[in-house]
Motif scaffolding. Structure first.
Motif, PDB file in Angstrom:
ATOM      1  N   GLN A 102      -0.565   7.098 -22.355  1.00 41.38           N
ATOM      2  CA  GLN A 102       0.584   8.208 -22.569  1.00 41.38           C
ATOM      3  C   GLN A 102       1.771   7.146 -21.738  1.00 41.38           C
TER       4      GLN A 102
ATOM      5  N   LYS B 235       5.703  -4.886  -9.396  1.00 40.40           N
ATOM      6  CA  LYS B 235       6.107  -4.488 -10.845  1.00 40.40           C
ATOM      7  C   LYS B 235       6.926  -4.270 -11.449  1.00 40.40           C
ATOM      8  N   ILE B 236       7.278  -3.065 -10.296  1.00 36.78           N
ATOM      9  CA  ILE B 236       8.269  -2.028 -10.792  1.00 36.78           C
ATOM     10  C   ILE B 236       8.997  -2.253 -11.202  1.00 36.78           C
TER      11      ILE B 236
ATOM     12  N   TYR C  73       6.704  13.107 -14.232  1.00 41.29           N
ATOM     13  CA  TYR C  73       6.485  12.135 -14.030  1.00 41.29           C
ATOM     14  C   TYR C  73       5.686  10.819 -14.359  1.00 41.29           C
TER      15      TYR C  73
ATOM     16  N   PRO D 222       7.694  12.829  -5.974  1.00 43.74           N
ATOM     17  CA  PRO D 222       6.540  13.330  -6.498  1.00 43.74           C
ATOM     18  C   PRO D 222       4.776  13.951  -6.824  1.00 43.74           C
TER      19      PRO D 222
ATOM     20  N   ALA E 187       9.341  -4.613 -14.036  1.00 44.98           N
ATOM     21  CA  ALA E 187      10.036  -3.728 -15.422  1.00 44.98           C
ATOM     22  C   ALA E 187      11.326  -3.721 -15.886  1.00 44.98           C
ATOM     23  N   TYR E 188      11.659  -2.970 -14.526  1.00 40.40           N
ATOM     24  CA  TYR E 188      13.136  -2.409 -14.777  1.00 40.40           C
ATOM     25  C   TYR E 188      14.399  -3.430 -14.893  1.00 40.40           C
TER      26      TYR E 188
ATOM     27  N   SER F  68      -1.546  10.324 -18.560  1.00 36.43           N
ATOM     28  CA  SER F  68      -2.665   9.316 -19.013  1.00 36.43           C
ATOM     29  C   SER F  68      -2.443   7.636 -18.776  1.00 36.43           C
ATOM     30  N   GLY F  69      -3.411   6.762 -19.006  1.00 36.26           N
ATOM     31  CA  GLY F  69      -3.170   5.854 -19.144  1.00 36.26           C
ATOM     32  C   GLY F  69      -2.210   5.492 -20.039  1.00 36.26           C
TER      33      GLY F  69
ATOM     34  N   HIS G  34       2.869  10.143 -13.160  1.00 31.48           N
ATOM     35  CA  HIS G  34       1.700  10.272 -12.405  1.00 31.48           C
ATOM     36  C   HIS G  34       0.896  11.818 -13.452  1.00 31.48           C
TER      37      HIS G  34
ATOM     38  N   GLU H  27      -7.229  10.685 -24.579  1.00 36.64           N
ATOM     39  CA  GLU H  27      -8.472   9.528 -24.151  1.00 36.64           C
ATOM     40  C   GLU H  27      -9.120  11.161 -23.309  1.00 36.64           C
TER      41      GLU H  27
ATOM     42  N   THR I  62       1.667   0.060 -12.587  1.00 34.31           N
ATOM     43  CA  THR I  62       2.324   0.071 -12.002  1.00 34.31           C
ATOM     44  C   THR I  62       3.643  -0.398 -12.301  1.00 34.31           C
ATOM     45  N   THR I  63       4.462   0.315 -13.862  1.00 34.24           N
ATOM     46  CA  THR I  63       5.470  -0.701 -14.581  1.00 34.24           C
ATOM     47  C   THR I  63       6.621   0.909 -14.013  1.00 34.24           C
ATOM     48  N   LEU I  64       5.372   1.482 -14.481  1.00 40.10           N
ATOM     49  CA  LEU I  64       6.745   3.357 -14.936  1.00 40.10           C
ATOM     50  C   LEU I  64       7.125   3.390 -12.912  1.00 40.10           C
ATOM     51  N   ASP I  65       7.927   3.080 -12.671  1.00 42.84           N
ATOM     52  CA  ASP I  65       8.638   4.372 -11.046  1.00 42.84           C
ATOM     53  C   ASP I  65       7.961   5.406 -11.697  1.00 42.84           C
ATOM     54  N   PRO I  66       7.032   5.473 -10.152  1.00 42.14           N
ATOM     55  CA  PRO I  66       6.044   7.018 -10.217  1.00 42.14           C
ATOM     56  C   PRO I  66       7.300   8.309  -9.506  1.00 42.14           C
ATOM     57  N   LEU I  67       8.388   7.449  -8.610  1.00 47.17           N
ATOM     58  CA  LEU I  67       9.170   8.440  -8.364  1.00 47.17           C
ATOM     59  C   LEU I  67      10.211   9.239  -9.486  1.00 47.17           C
ATOM     60  N   ARG I  68      10.291   8.728 -10.598  1.00 42.81           N
ATOM     61  CA  ARG I  68      11.293   9.232 -11.396  1.00 42.81           C
ATOM     62  C   ARG I  68      11.048   9.984 -12.297  1.00 42.81           C
TER      63      ARG I  68
END
Lengths: 291, 336, 317, 322
Positions: free
Chosen positions: C157, B235-236, C149, B332, B239-240, C154-155, C151, D274, C102-108
């Motif tokens: 946000q 999904k990531i 980041y 991270p 989305a990109y 919150s959902g 994570h 929340e 799952t749609t925002l890149d967790p690494l950036r």
């Protein structure tokens, strides 16, 4: 009554056989791997009938290239390389089989206990196993073989010890994840006793994973066995043995007597590839053909 | 701050691991029945007094627990005892001599295996044809089960014997070419500004590092391929794409996600690499601790074997520490 | 009549899976007007999510758009080159996905992802930074969130960040695919209120994809009900509330819990169709209590039963 | 009043380890509630409120860290698993996700027969026959078609019916239903709930119904308890909770129901932010950072559960004086 029992057992056995053959024939990797392994197993069993010469006796002039008389040539002592290669399969297969059976049984048992009971016991077990697992398996196997003294059975024990953590980790991990599945909670809610939960609800899942680990581990164990042989930690000369024959052949490379090393080296790799193919197929079957 | 604490905690965690392995090795080599001195000498026809004297000299007459702690204490101080075979030879000195060779081989092997593994894995992931995908996947499984000496000897036969392109073994054509500084000859040659020696060292390195790297690359191929496929379907990435980010950029981001399992795996891989190094060194007469270990095994030199095995434990522990740190830097979500 | 910003004409999407061809979207047509919120309502397997992706020409493999047009300002999006469609995505047609986890890149970091998106659409660095700040504020997030980041959020946000990105380039159409499903009840309301506010402030046209008819009836201007890849009914919200026609729409409505009546909602017997071998005739007929012989044989066409009220059902011919 | 299940001042802590660091999460914080014989008690709360944990404590799948658990008049807090097993046929759990509820290696039939053979001295044939009857009873008809199938071969709705059949096969008196319909499509949701209600009536069961959907509860429950961050915030008869919610959080929950909240004509309450991290709840009243009515007192002092009138209580300082 006895008749009934017999027919029941026979029925179960034949059904298991049928299942096994369906799995083997149903996947081309498994089939290919199975054929390769089968050839080597037959080679080991029927060595007395296939090999034209004795593997340990001098049967001709030294360092003869492959010919009709000596299919794979002769070695530096005048022994028939073809016969030695055929007999060499016995050591590898037997040692590896014993090693895998031992490590599989012990690792699975410890993994089940550790995973299901949990707590401090689990932490201690896991820590020891993880430490051994992280350690280079070949080097540990070498140390153990040295300590036990060079012999095929000791090599088998050394290899077994080295691979116990592999089974332990896999089984424990599986038990832990299944323990958290809702169906185990429901089974508890239904008042199903925990011994039955372990044996009937958890163990069958572990069995499927074990199949994958077994086939993956077999290739690994073969290579470790060959490595121990290569270093001279299994059989004593003049017994035929692929790994050690390869080591001896090493000295004749620059002089161009390639046949002394090519054949045993090829056999080791091919046998390992056979198991790798089976493992490839088994994991495909288990994951439902997704990969 | 956080990272320093994290590294400290991880570093401390190595100690019990090494201790467990030391204990294991100690039990295996000392406690199991059999007299190591007899085994080392290889004969039982030795006068009782001479045997006792030998045992005393090697400290084997003391109670086991005392041996256990004394050895540990000495080891921490950098004294790994003396060889049982060559009297008076310091094992620590031997290992210090051999270790750089092994490190140099390992580093180049990892570079090779990453290049091959990630390259092929990428190809497999991007391929459209099922045949190519299957072929790449299968190559991965098969490479991994090639017997290193068999591959090494075949390469020697082709490249050294018949084509005469590369040297058959060793680290340099002549020992006098370099005065080792770091012990890593490719680096030493550069420091000493000797380009020809550098090329010579590289030529010696090429076959062994390629052999080991090729075998170790097997799992990387599959890992890279599976993860790229998985990430690209996630999904990531969707989305990109929906945001109009260019495909090249998307791919670069996806690659960072693939780097995480690759890093983790490199940590696990290292112990395989070390095992492989023993075989590779023996095959190519590469004078590292692998060859040293096999030599000592042939002579049943227990004290030396014990020292080498513990050194390997320390190396593995240190690598896992490095991998943990790398992992924390890439991801991270790892809280430290 | 306001102007149409998006016209979809006879759109067909199929998935070519190993176990058969799945018709996910079948002959869907509709118009979206400026400032309108259109709710696409359907249960799982109704094709509503595939429809959303098809509008951006982003149907994942093994899916394929086999027929149809998606006209954005008169240009068929499906006929554009990859580079042309890329420029449209996010700037003229943007998307808010269901699961912000799952749609925002967790690494950036948020700011890196947000800025990259703006840079990709031709803004320079400093302009991008000010847009990021502006729109994070617009969705009610403090500025410091930029340097977090995903994570660490919150959902709710995270979903606000997604929405901020979706509106930042003032797109003509925002597609929101179940934007609140992954969130808690109270937060769902917050997010829907935010979407309402954005619609008012920026005049965006919104396609709200949802499984919740109540949500659609509360928030949307127009409602389109889908079942098994087909449109069942399409009408203005008020018209639909007062004059529900299609048996499936009615069934969905009756399945809503009604606090005031204290009567247990009705449920629809049977199970959703297998789209690899959909039933002949009307796709809904096996579960429809009014089904006749005609329904079993002939697929109904869309007919207009009132002003702007369309229904695909043999009962109203 | 006859009580089936009672929790007295129950607290439940979970410990998790992240990189060797211990983290304690209080999933349930001093909750007392009782399910009366024949009633449906609805427990509502968001994810992370502790509602599922309470359900599992009440049938002693979990042992609480503090507090007592009663089944009828029997204190089952300390009962060992071996003794609990005999009580298990009286109380059952229906889980949220039907796909995980039956071991994938079992057929539906095997899953139904197993508990029968363990609890009763039945012949295999008798057990199989009962299992078939149970399948028919939940509307899986003809039962022969479902008996030999495996869980993955059923649709979500069918599977949830099979799971219900399995829970009912021991004829339990007390059922904990943990969001039994939240993974299902709206159009089949009601049929599953109806099935549960019908069976409840037929076998005179008491039901603890756990959900995040207060609208649904308002239709089926006799009494409702509202949970927030591990604590019980409000409790009372359904009619009164829905028509006249007292706690700001309950009001906010009702305000958030699309469309239908208008029908009730209630005062609308909006909450900021929340639900927080359960391992680190706010001081004072746990809602205060989000509550529009928050006073200074709310930030520092936790309100007690205040008895308002017959069977109604609320944990909010707004009602302290009245």
């Amino acid at each position: 009554m006895l008749e009934l029992f017999k027919s029941n057992v026979a029925g179960k056995a034949s059904r298991a056989l049928l299942n096994a053959s369906r799995i083997i024939l149903g996947n081309k990797y498994i089939l290919a791997g199975f054929i390769i392994v089968l050839v080597f197993v037959l080679m080991a069993i029927l060595a007395d009938f296939i090999a034209p010469y004795s593997p340990i006796e001098i049967v001709g002039p030294v360092l003869q290239p492959p010919s009709q008389k000596y299919l794979m040539g002769t070695d530096n002592l005048g022994r028939d390389v073809f016969s030695r290669t055929i007999y060499g399969s016995r050591v590898v297969l037997l040692t590896t089989a014993i090693a895998i059976a031992l490590s599989g049984a012990i690792g699975t048992l410890l993994g089940l206990i550790s995973g299901y009971i949990g707590g401090a016991l689990d932490r201690v077990f896991s820590f020891i196993m993880d430490s051994i697992y992280a350690f280079p398996s070949l080097i540990l196997a070498i140390a153990l073989s040295v300590a036990l003294g060079p012999s095929p059975i000791n090599a088998a024990i050394a290899i077994a010890v080295v691979y116990i953590p592999t089974y332990f980790r896999m089984v424990r991990g599986q038990v832990l994840s299944i323990k958290n599945e809702p169906y185990i909670e429901i089974a508890r809610a239904l008042g199903i006793p925990s011994t039955r939960i372990v044996t009937r609800h958890i163990l069958p899942h572990v069995g499927r994973t074990l199949m994958v680990v077994f086939s993956m581990n077999s290739a690994d164990a073969i290579l470790t066995e060959a490595a121990l042989s290569f270093i001279g930690l299994t059989v004593q000369p003049p017994q035929p043995d692929w790994g050690f024959d390869l080591y001896k052949g090493r000295g004749f490379i620059l002089t161009g007597y390639w046949w002394m090393m090519v054949f045993p080296g090829f056999c080791i790799t091919l046998l390992a590839v056979g198991f790798a193919l089976i493992s490839e197929g088994v994991s495909t079957v288990i994951s439902g053909g997704k990969r | 701050m956080g990272l320093a604490r994290y590294i400290a905690i991880r570093a401390l965690a190595i100690i019990p691991t090494v201790l467990i392995l030391y204990t294991l090795v100690f039990i295996v080599l000392r406690v199991l029945p059999g007299n190591p001195v007899l085994a080392a000498i290889g004969t039982k026809n030795i006068p009782e007094e001479q045997l006792k004297e030998l045992m005393k000299e090697l400290g084997l007459d003391k109670p086991l627990y005392q041996q256990y702690f004394e050895y540990l204490y000495n080891f921490i101080r950098g004294d790994m005892g003396q060889s049982m075979i060559i009297r008076g030879r310091s094992i620590a000195g031997d290992i210090a001599d051999k270790l750089p060779a092994t490190i140099e081989l390992s580093v180049w092997s990892i570079i090779f295996s990453l290049l091959i593994g990630i390259g092929l894995g990428y190809l497999g992931a991007r391929a459209h044809s099922r045949v190519v995908k299957t072929a790449v996947r299968l190559t991965g499984s098969i490479l991994f089960v090639i017997f290193i000496p068999a591959l090494g000897l075949s390469l020697q036969l082709i490249f050294s014997k018949y084509l005469g392109l590369l040297p058959i073994g060793g680290r340099l054509s002549s020992v006098g070419l370099l005065k080792p500084i770091t012990g890593l000859y490719t680096i030493d040659a550069l420091i000493e500004l000797k380009p020809l020696v550098f090329i010579d060292a590289l030529q010696h390195l090429l076959l062994p590092a390629f052999t080991l790297g090729l075998v170790i690359s097997g799992p990387y191929i599959r890992l890279t391929m599976n993860n790229i496929e998985e990430v690209l379907e996630s999904k990531i990435i969707e989305a990109y794409r929906a945001r109009g980010v260019r495909e090249e950029k998307i791919f670069r981001h996806a690659f960072r996600h693939v780097l995480i399992p690759i890093t983790t795996y490199t940590g696990l891989q290292f112990s395989l690499l070390m095992g492989g190094a023993v075989l590779t060194e023996t095959t190519y007469n590469w004078p590292g601790i692998g060859t040293y270990l096999v030599d000592k095994v042939m002579y049943r030199d227990y004290t030396a074997i014990q020292a080498v095995v513990i050194i390997f434990a320390v190396i593995v522990g240190l690598t896992s520490l490095i991998v943990d740190i790398l992992y924390a830097l890439i991801d991270p979500r790892v809280r430290y | 009549m306001r102007v149409s910003v998006l016209e979809v004409k006879d759109l067909w999407v199929k998935y070519y899976t190993f176990s058969g061809i799945v018709s996910a979207v079948s002959g869907v047509s509709f118009n979206l007007r400026k400032g309108e919120m259109l709710a696409v309502v359907g249960e799982s397997g109704s094709g509503k999510s595939t429809l959303g992706l098809a509008l951006l020409n982003m149907v994942p493999k093994p899916g394929k758009i086999v027929k149809g047009e998606v006209l954005l300002g008169g240009v068929n999006v499906l006929k554009l080159t990859p580079e042309e469609i890329r420029k449209i995505r996010g700037s003229r047609l943007s998307m808010v996905f269901q699961d912000p986890f799952t749609t925002l890149d967790p690494l950036r970091k948020i700011v890196d992802q947000f800025e990259e998106f703006l840079l990709e659409h031709g803004f320079d660095k400093s302009k991008s930074r000010s847009i990021v700040k502006e729109y994070l504020e617009a969705v009610g997030l403090p500025e410091r969130i930029m340097y977090s980041y995903p994570h660490q959020l919150s959902g709710g946000q995270k979903q606000r960040v997604s929405i901020a990105m979706a509106i930042a380039l003032n797109p003509e159409v925002i597609i929101a695919d179940e934007p609140t499903t992954a969130l808690d009840v109270v937060v769902q309301k917050q997010i829907m209120d935010l979407i309402d506010y954005i619609k008012g402030k920026y005049g965006s046209s919104i396609i709200l994809i949802t499984h919740d008819l109540a949500l659609a009836l509360e928030r949307a201007d127009t409602v389109m009900v889908m079942y098994g890849g087909y449109i069942m009914e399409y009408a203005d919200k008020k018209e639909l509330l007062n004059n529900m026609k299609h048996p499936y729409t009615k069934a969905l409505f009756e399945a809503l819990p009604r606090i005031t009546t204290r009567i247990l909602p009705k449920s629809l017997p049977g199970y959703p169709p297998d789209l690899r071998s959909p039933p002949q005739g009307c796709i809904f007929h096996p579960r429809c209590e009014y089904a006749t012989e005609e329904c079993r044989l002939k697929r109904p066409v869309m007919i207009e039963v009132g002003k702007g009220h369309f229904v695909a059902c043999h009962l109203y011919r | 009043m006859d009580v089936v299940s009672k929790l007295v001042d129950v607290t439940m802590d979970f410990e998790t380890r992240i990189f060797g660091r211990k983290r304690r999460v209080r999933a349930v914080d001093r909750v007392s509630l009782e399910v009366r014989r024949g009633e449906i008690y609805g427990l509502v709360g968001e994810s992370g409120s502790g509602k599922s944990t309470i359900g599992r404590i009440s049938i002693r799948l979990y042992k609480p860290t503090k507090g007592r658990v009663f089944y009828g008049k029997l204190d089952i807090t300390e009962l060992p698993e071996s003794k609990l097993r005999y009580l298990r046929r009286e109380m059952q759990l229906i889980p949220q996700d039907p796909y995980g509820a039956i071991n994938p290696i079992q057929t539906i039939g095997e899953a139904l027969v197993e508990p029968l053979l363990i609890h009763y001295k039945l012949s295999k044939d008798e057990a199989v026959e009962q299992a078939h009857r149970a399948l028919e009873e939940v509307g899986l008809h003809p039962s022969t078609e479902f008996f030999t199938r495996r869980p993955r071969e059923l649709s979500g709705g069918q599977l949830q019916r099979a799971v219900i059949a399995r829970a009912m096969i021991l004829k339990p008196k007390y059922i904990v239903a943990d969001e039994p319909t939240s993974n299902l499509d709206a159009s089949i949701r009601t049929s599953i709930i109806k099935l549960l209600l019908d069976l409840r009536e037929k076998y005179e069961q008491s039901l603890l119904f756990i959900t995040h959907d207060i609208a649904l509860l308002s239709l089926i429950a006799n009494r409702i308890g509202v949970l927030y961050l591990a604590q019980l915030f409000e409790e009372g008869p359904t009619e009164k909770i829905v028509k006249n919610p007292l706690h700001p959080y309950t009001k906010a929950l009702l305000s958030a129901i699309p469309l239908l909240s208008d029908e009730l004509g209630l005062e609308k309450v909006y909450l900021k932010g929340e639900i927080g991290d359960p391992s680190n709840p706010p001081r004072g009243c746990r809602l205060h950072p989000r509550c529009p009515y928050a006073m200074d007192k709310c930030k520092t002092e936790e309100p007690p559960l205040i008895m308002v009138n017959e069977g109604r209580s609320v944990k909010c300082w707004l009602y302290y004086n009245s």
